[in-house]
Design an enzyme around this catalytic site. Structure first.
Site, PDB file in Angstrom:
ATOM      1  N   GLN A 172       0.846  -1.202   0.000  1.00  0.00           N
ATOM      2  CA  GLN A 172       0.000   0.000   0.000  1.00  0.00           C
ATOM      3  C   GLN A 172       0.882   1.254   0.000  1.00  0.00           C
ATOM      4  O   GLN A 172       0.612   2.202  -0.722  1.00  0.00           O
ATOM      5  CB  GLN A 172      -0.909  -0.018   1.243  1.00  0.00           C
ATOM      6  CG  GLN A 172      -1.792   1.196   1.368  1.00  0.00           C
ATOM      7  CD  GLN A 172      -2.868   1.274   0.290  1.00  0.00           C
ATOM      8  OE1 GLN A 172      -3.575   0.312   0.058  1.00  0.00           O
ATOM      9  NE2 GLN A 172      -2.990   2.408  -0.367  1.00  0.00           N
ATOM     10  N   ASP A 196      -7.688   5.952   7.371  1.00  0.00           N
ATOM     11  CA  ASP A 196      -8.018   4.544   7.118  1.00  0.00           C
ATOM     12  C   ASP A 196      -9.249   4.239   7.975  1.00  0.00           C
ATOM     13  O   ASP A 196      -9.638   5.058   8.829  1.00  0.00           O
ATOM     14  CB  ASP A 196      -6.807   3.679   7.537  1.00  0.00           C
ATOM     15  CG  ASP A 196      -6.993   2.193   7.245  1.00  0.00           C
ATOM     16  OD1 ASP A 196      -7.949   1.807   6.545  1.00  0.00           O
ATOM     17  OD2 ASP A 196      -6.158   1.398   7.742  1.00  0.00           O
ATOM     18  N   CYS A 248      -6.413   4.431   1.857  1.00  0.00           N
ATOM     19  CA  CYS A 248      -6.072   3.156   1.212  1.00  0.00           C
ATOM     20  C   CYS A 248      -7.303   2.470   0.622  1.00  0.00           C
ATOM     21  O   CYS A 248      -7.183   1.685  -0.318  1.00  0.00           O
ATOM     22  CB  CYS A 248      -5.371   2.246   2.214  1.00  0.00           C
ATOM     23  SG  CYS A 248      -6.348   1.974   3.709  1.00  0.00           S
TER      24      CYS A 248
HETATM   25  N1   CP Z   1      -6.208  -0.946   0.191  1.00  0.00           N
HETATM   26  C1   CP Z   1      -6.408  -2.274   0.175  1.00  0.00           C
HETATM   27  O1   CP Z   1      -5.547  -3.063   0.563  1.00  0.00           O
HETATM   28  O2   CP Z   1      -7.612  -2.665  -0.311  1.00  0.00           O
HETATM   29  P1   CP Z   1      -8.201  -4.122  -0.315  1.00  0.00           P
HETATM   30  O3   CP Z   1      -8.482  -4.515   1.107  1.00  0.00           O
HETATM   31  O4   CP Z   1      -9.445  -4.041  -1.157  1.00  0.00           O
HETATM   32  O5   CP Z   1      -7.176  -5.053  -0.921  1.00  0.00           O
HETATM   33  N1  NVA Z   2      -6.321  -1.189   8.255  1.00  0.00           N
HETATM   34  C1  NVA Z   2      -7.204  -1.798   7.290  1.00  0.00           C
HETATM   35  C2  NVA Z   2      -6.615  -1.698   5.921  1.00  0.00           C
HETATM   36  C3  NVA Z   2      -7.463  -2.251   4.814  1.00  0.00           C
HETATM   37  C4  NVA Z   2      -6.815  -2.117   3.482  1.00  0.00           C
HETATM   38  C5  NVA Z   2      -7.435  -3.252   7.665  1.00  0.00           C
HETATM   39  O1  NVA Z   2      -6.479  -3.931   8.065  1.00  0.00           O
HETATM   40  O2  NVA Z   2      -8.580  -3.710   7.591  1.00  0.00           O
END
Ligand code: CP
Ligand code: NVA
Length: 334
Positions: free
Chosen positions: A141, A234, A277
């Site tokens: 990411q 996030d 993200c």
């Molecule tokens: N940003 C990200 O990792 O998205 P996903 O959970 O859809 O892969």
């Molecule tokens: N912090 C989040 C990121 C998702 C891309 C998770 O771990 O769910």
């Protein structure tokens, strides 16, 4: 002609530490060249007949599809393995699966819970392993985040990112380390209960010193975002932490990114972008946000002209392709 860096052949990405400062910058250069190549309509064969295993213990939209399309664009194949379809980590140990999959595949991308799983895969499979998110880190990411900043600003060195939200999650950890390596000032704006690990902060600060930037942790949102060129957030509850929902929402409601907070940067309308993200809660279009009313970013910021979230999402694919090409390909030929 793009010069490939042969020091990266066979290399894994387990967290941001896996790349030196210059290798990190190089990976983004390569991803930008690969993006231009795809924009020019070229589907090549840099990864011809290569097979990549995609092991996913957690859900994904961007990482899974980016990881599959990146290899397919260049003539290879991805095999998707979920926790339920294989014996991985259930009927067969990670160590045994690693040795089997390493004999079959040219590389493995893993998303799941434990950082130790991705480390065991890398140690025992004998092929490059890429971390597509664990509880601790989300390094692929960061590559896309850095690429999106490069596209927005040209040079990233000396810019300031304020990450506002759960200060100790995988994305926050990788942003802190990545910004330190890229010379980006980083402010982690989060309540004291969600401070990042002191060891990680100390490590990032030591790296930041050699790159002339600063790593700070702030509890006050308005103070924390002052001077930021990038506002990043996030979700407040990461995958696997669903039982912490009530506690997190109570802690993080004052940390929502809205237009008022964007104004507090002093850079709104001049020199500010918004990154996330994804997936994001920014409206009431999902069951979860409807139920809780908890939004880490308001819709007007998410949909604004300074929001770069969909460029960032696309860049997941180009940066994962750069990881594959740098680890598996001797000659770029483009
Ligand atoms: N940003 C990200 O990792 O998205 P996903 O959970 O859809 O892969
Ligand atoms: N912090 C989040 C990121 C998702 C891309 C998770 O771990 O769910």
């Amino acid at each position: 002609m793009f010069e490939l860096n042969h020091a990266l052949l066979g290399r894994s990405l387990l967290n941001i530490r896996s790349l030196s400062d210059s290798e990190l910058a190089y990976m983004v250069d390569l991803a930008m060249a690969l993006k231009a190549r795809k924009r020019a309509g070229i589907r090549g064969d840099l990864l011809r007949r290569m097979n990549i295993a995609l092991i996913f213990e957690k859900s994904s939209t961007r990482t899974r599809n980016s990881a599959a399309i990146a290899v397919r664009d260049e003539g290879g194949h991805a095999e998707f393995l979920t926790g339920h379809d294989t014996h991985f980590g259930v009927k067969e140990s990670v160590a045994d699966s690693a040795r089997v999959l390493g004999r079959l595949f040219d590389g493995i991308l893993f998303r799941g819970y434990r950082q130790s799983t991705v480390e065991t895969l890398a140690k025992l499979s004998g092929v490059p392993v890429w971390n597509g998110l664990t509880d601790e880190s989300h390094p692929t990411q960061f590559l896309a985040d850095m690429m999106t900043m490069r596209e927005a600003f040209g040079e990233v060195r000396g810019r300031t990112m304020a990450y506002v939200g759960d200060g100790r999650n995988n994305v926050a950890n990788s942003l802190m380390m990545g910004c330190a390596k890229a010379g980006i000032n980083f402010v982690n704006v989060t309540p004291a209960a969600l401070f990042p690990s002191e060891t990680l902060v100390a490590e990032a600060r030591a790296i930041a010193v050699r790159n002339g930037c600063e790593i700070r942790v702030e509890t006050d949102p308005v103070q924390g975002v002052k001077g930021a060129n990038v506002l990043y957030t996030d979700v407040w509850v990461s995958m696997g932490e669903e039982d912490k929902k009530a506690e997190r929402l109570a802690l993080l409601r004052p940390y929502q990114i809205n237009m008022k907070l964007c104004e507090a940067t002093g850079n709104l309308g001049k020199d500010l972008i918004f990154l996330h993200c994804l997936p994001a809660f920014h409206d009431n279009q999902t069951d979860v946000s409807r139920e809780t009313g908890a939004l880490e970013v308001t819709d007007d910021v998410f949909e604004s002209d300074f929001s770069r979230v969909f460029d960032e999402a696309e860049n997941r694919m180009h940066t994962i392709k750069a990881l594959y090409v740098s680890a598996l390909c001797r000659e770029a030929g483009f």
